[in-house]
Design a protein around this motif. Structure first.
Motif, PDB file in Angstrom:
ATOM      1  N   UNK B 195     -98.686  36.091  12.247  1.00  0.00           N
ATOM      2  CA  UNK B 195     -98.116  37.424  12.028  1.00  0.00           C
ATOM      3  C   UNK B 195     -98.141  37.775  10.541  1.00  0.00           C
ATOM      4  N   UNK B 196     -97.880  36.780   9.696  1.00  0.00           N
ATOM      5  CA  UNK B 196     -97.926  37.034   8.253  1.00  0.00           C
ATOM      6  C   UNK B 196     -99.332  37.379   7.798  1.00  0.00           C
ATOM      7  N   UNK B 197    -100.321  36.738   8.419  1.00  0.00           N
ATOM      8  CA  UNK B 197    -101.710  37.031   8.067  1.00  0.00           C
ATOM      9  C   UNK B 197    -102.112  38.425   8.557  1.00  0.00           C
ATOM     10  N   UNK B 198    -101.752  38.725   9.805  1.00  0.00           N
ATOM     11  CA  UNK B 198    -102.213  39.979  10.420  1.00  0.00           C
ATOM     12  C   UNK B 198    -101.415  41.191   9.940  1.00  0.00           C
ATOM     13  N   UNK B 199    -100.123  41.019   9.775  1.00  0.00           N
ATOM     14  CA  UNK B 199     -99.252  42.153   9.464  1.00  0.00           C
ATOM     15  C   UNK B 199     -98.394  41.869   8.222  1.00  0.00           C
ATOM     16  N   UNK B 200     -99.037  41.640   7.054  1.00  0.00           N
ATOM     17  CA  UNK B 200     -98.245  41.279   5.861  1.00  0.00           C
ATOM     18  C   UNK B 200     -97.195  42.337   5.513  1.00  0.00           C
ATOM     19  N   UNK B 201     -97.504  43.605   5.702  1.00  0.00           N
ATOM     20  CA  UNK B 201     -96.535  44.656   5.368  1.00  0.00           C
ATOM     21  C   UNK B 201     -95.354  44.615   6.334  1.00  0.00           C
ATOM     22  N   UNK B 202     -95.665  44.554   7.638  1.00  0.00           N
ATOM     23  CA  UNK B 202     -94.594  44.565   8.634  1.00  0.00           C
ATOM     24  C   UNK B 202     -93.737  43.300   8.555  1.00  0.00           C
ATOM     25  N   UNK B 203     -94.312  42.229   8.031  1.00  0.00           N
ATOM     26  CA  UNK B 203     -93.582  40.957   7.953  1.00  0.00           C
ATOM     27  C   UNK B 203     -92.885  40.763   6.602  1.00  0.00           C
ATOM     28  N   UNK B 204     -93.053  41.738   5.705  1.00  0.00           N
ATOM     29  CA  UNK B 204     -92.530  41.617   4.350  1.00  0.00           C
ATOM     30  C   UNK B 204     -91.036  41.269   4.316  1.00  0.00           C
ATOM     31  N   UNK B 205     -90.294  41.890   5.193  1.00  0.00           N
ATOM     32  CA  UNK B 205     -88.840  41.713   5.166  1.00  0.00           C
ATOM     33  C   UNK B 205     -88.351  40.584   6.086  1.00  0.00           C
ATOM     34  N   UNK B 206     -89.290  39.838   6.644  1.00  0.00           N
ATOM     35  CA  UNK B 206     -88.917  38.796   7.618  1.00  0.00           C
ATOM     36  C   UNK B 206     -87.887  37.791   7.082  1.00  0.00           C
ATOM     37  N   UNK B 207     -88.020  37.311   5.833  1.00  0.00           N
ATOM     38  CA  UNK B 207     -87.038  36.324   5.341  1.00  0.00           C
ATOM     39  C   UNK B 207     -85.598  36.845   5.396  1.00  0.00           C
ATOM     40  N   UNK B 208     -85.409  38.153   5.229  1.00  0.00           N
ATOM     41  CA  UNK B 208     -84.052  38.710   5.361  1.00  0.00           C
ATOM     42  C   UNK B 208     -83.664  38.926   6.814  1.00  0.00           C
ATOM     43  N   UNK B 209     -84.588  39.443   7.589  1.00  0.00           N
ATOM     44  CA  UNK B 209     -84.264  39.775   8.977  1.00  0.00           C
ATOM     45  C   UNK B 209     -84.189  38.536   9.866  1.00  0.00           C
ATOM     46  N   UNK B 210     -85.032  37.565   9.578  1.00  0.00           N
ATOM     47  CA  UNK B 210     -85.118  36.381  10.441  1.00  0.00           C
ATOM     48  C   UNK B 210     -85.079  35.117   9.583  1.00  0.00           C
ATOM     49  N   UNK B 211     -83.952  34.856   8.956  1.00  0.00           N
ATOM     50  CA  UNK B 211     -83.883  33.713   8.017  1.00  0.00           C
ATOM     51  C   UNK B 211     -84.148  32.362   8.684  1.00  0.00           C
ATOM     52  N   UNK B 212     -83.634  32.179   9.907  1.00  0.00           N
ATOM     53  CA  UNK B 212     -83.836  30.879  10.558  1.00  0.00           C
ATOM     54  C   UNK B 212     -85.285  30.675  10.987  1.00  0.00           C
ATOM     55  N   UNK B 213     -85.887  31.750  11.452  1.00  0.00           N
ATOM     56  CA  UNK B 213     -87.297  31.695  11.847  1.00  0.00           C
ATOM     57  C   UNK B 213     -88.159  31.318  10.643  1.00  0.00           C
TER      58      UNK B 213
END
Lengths: 252, 252
Positions: B195-213
Motif C-alpha cells: 500500500x505504501x508503494x502503490x498509494x504513498x499519498x493516501x498512506x502518508x498519514x498512516x503512522x498517525x491513523x494506524x500506529x499499531x499497524x
C-alpha cells in the motif's frame, strides 16, 4: 478456546448465523452446510424481533467483541465468533463430517471452496465493478463491459476447472472430493444455481459443456434435506439485491 | 496422503513454489512465510533453466495432475500440489509453527489471512476493475473511479479493522494473534509495504491513523530473516506488472 469448550457451549445454545436478512448472498453457503448437516441454528437477523437486529448491528460496530468479524456472514459458536465464509465452512466441515478426515484431502476441499469464493467475488463484480457502495445504475456501463468478459473468459475458466476435478475424482458419481458429500459440493450447487439465475442465456449450453457439473447440481438438489430446505421459506428467493442478479443486459 | 508421507517426501525434495517469475504478487505471501520459517524451497519459475519454465506451464495446462491448482501460486509438497494462497499458508502455518496450536486461534489466524486476501483483491482491482486480461490503459478511467473509492472507503475500513484487532490482542507488542509471529503478521507486513508503494499519498498519514499497524510493519521488517530476505535478490522489487502498482493518477 479449547475444542472441548466449544462443544460444551454448543450444547447450551445453537449456532447463531449472522447475515443480511433479505438476500441469499454469501450466507447461503453457510445455510446449506448447516441444513445438510441437520444442525440447529438461528438465522439471527431474520428473527422477527428487535433484539436480533440490534445484536447484528452491535457485532458489526463493536469494539469490545473478541475476534470481531470484518463483515457478514459470521457464525456464533458458544462465546466465539467465526467470520469469513470459507473459514466458517472449514470449521463446520470438521465438526459435522462435511469434509474428509485426511488432512491433505481436507485442505484440497478448502482449496476448492476458496476457488468457488473467488468465482462468487467475480460474479458480484459483474454488477458492481466500481463499488458495492454505489447503485448499479451508476456503474451500469462498466458492468456491461465486465460482465461480457466474465461470461466469455472467466466463467468458462472456472466451470471447466470444476468439470475437470469432478471428472478426475470419480468416474460416475458427481462428487468433488472422495465419495461423500462435502461442503464444497453444496457450495458448487449454489454457484450453479446462482449462475443459472443470473446468466440464463450464458448458461444455456452448460449441460453439454459441463455435464458432470450439472449432474452434481441435480444430485445435490435431490438430497432430501436440501430439497426440503429449498422448498421452505427459510430459503430466500434470488433477487436483485443479492450477489447473483438477473439483469438481462449483463447476460449478452 | 498421510501427514507422515508428506514429511517423508519433504526430506527427499524441498518445497517447490510456483509463481510468475517477474512479480511479488500473491506468491510473496508464501515466500515471506517460507523465508521466516527458514525452510528450504525452490522458486521454480525463477530458476534459470528451460525445464523449470516448462514444468510451470505443464502444471497450469495439465489434465493429468491430481488436485490441479486453478491458478498460481501453488506449492509442491512431495507429490502433492497445494493451491490458493490462504490454503498454502494454512498448511505452512501448521507445519512450521507459524500459527497457534489452539484450534480456534488457528482459525482466527486464517480468518485474518482471508481478510488480508480480500484487501489484496481489491487493490488489484483498483488498476484492473474490468478485467485482468485487458491492459491498464484500456480501463484507466474505470480504474480512477474505483481507486478513489478504495482509497476513501475500503482501505480505511480494512486498515481500521487491522488496527483494532492488533490493539485488542496485546497492548504493547504488535502481533495479530497471541505473542508469537504468525503467517498473518508476515502477510500484513506485505500489505502495508504494498500500500505504501502503490498509494504513498493516501498512506502518508498512516503512522498517525494506524500506529499499531505501522509498528507491526516496522517490527516484521527488522526480523533478521525477513531483513536478510528483503535485502537479497530473492526479493523482486515492486513494479507495475504486479498487484501493488504505483500509478500516481490512482493515488488522488
Amino acid at each position: 478456546m479449547l475444542t472441548k469448550d466449544v462443544e460444551e457451549m454448543e450444547r447450551v445454545k445453537p449456532y447463531g448465523l449472522y447475515y443480511w436478512p433479505g438476500i441469499q448472498g454469501r450466507g447461503e453457503f453457510i445455510r446449506l452446510a448447516l441444513e445438510y448437516a441437520g444442525v440447529k441454528y438461528v438465522d439471527v437477523a431474520r428473527q422477527k424481533n428487535k433484539k436480533a437486529g440490534q445484536m447484528f448491528a452491535a457485532y458489526l460496530s463493536s469494539h469490545s467483541v473478541a475476534n470481531p468479524p470484518f463483515a457478514p456472514p459470521f457464525l456464533e459458536v458458544g462465546d466465539s465468533i467465526i467470520g469469513q465464509t470459507a473459514a466458517i465452512l472449514l470449521f463446520l466441515g470438521d465438526r459435522h463430517g462435511l469434509a474428509p478426515r485426511n488432512k491433505m484431502k481436507r485442505l484440497w476441499t478448502h482449496q476448492i471452496q476458496l476457488t468457488i469464493g473467488d468465482c462468487v467475488n467475480e460474479v458480484h463484480d459483474t454488477h458492481h465493478p466500481i463499488s458495492a457502495s454505489l447503485y448499479y445504475e451508476d456503474q451500469k456501463l462498466h458492468a456491461k463491459r465486465r460482465a461480457k468478459i466474465f461470461r466469455e473468459e472467466r466463467m468458462p475458466k472456472f466451470l471447466s476447472w470444476f468439470e475437470q476435478i469432478l471428472q478426475q475424482n470419480l468416474p460416475r458419481d458427481p462428487r468433488l472430493v472422495g465419495r461423500s458429500i462435502t461442503y464444497a459440493d453444496l457450495s458448487l450447487f449454489q454457484l450453479v444455481e446462482g449462475l443459472r439465475y443470473a446468466f440464463p442465456r450464458a448458461m444455456q449450453n452448460a449441460p453439454n459443456s459441463y455435464p458432470r457439473l450439472c449432474a452434481l447440481h441435480q444430485f445435490v438438489a435431490q438430497l432430501p434435506r436440501i430439497k426440503a430446505y429449498c422448498a421452505s421459506d427459510r430459503r430466500i428467493p434470488f433477487n436483485e439485491d443479492g450477489i447473483f442478479r438477473h439483469y438481462p443486459e449483463l447476460d449478452g
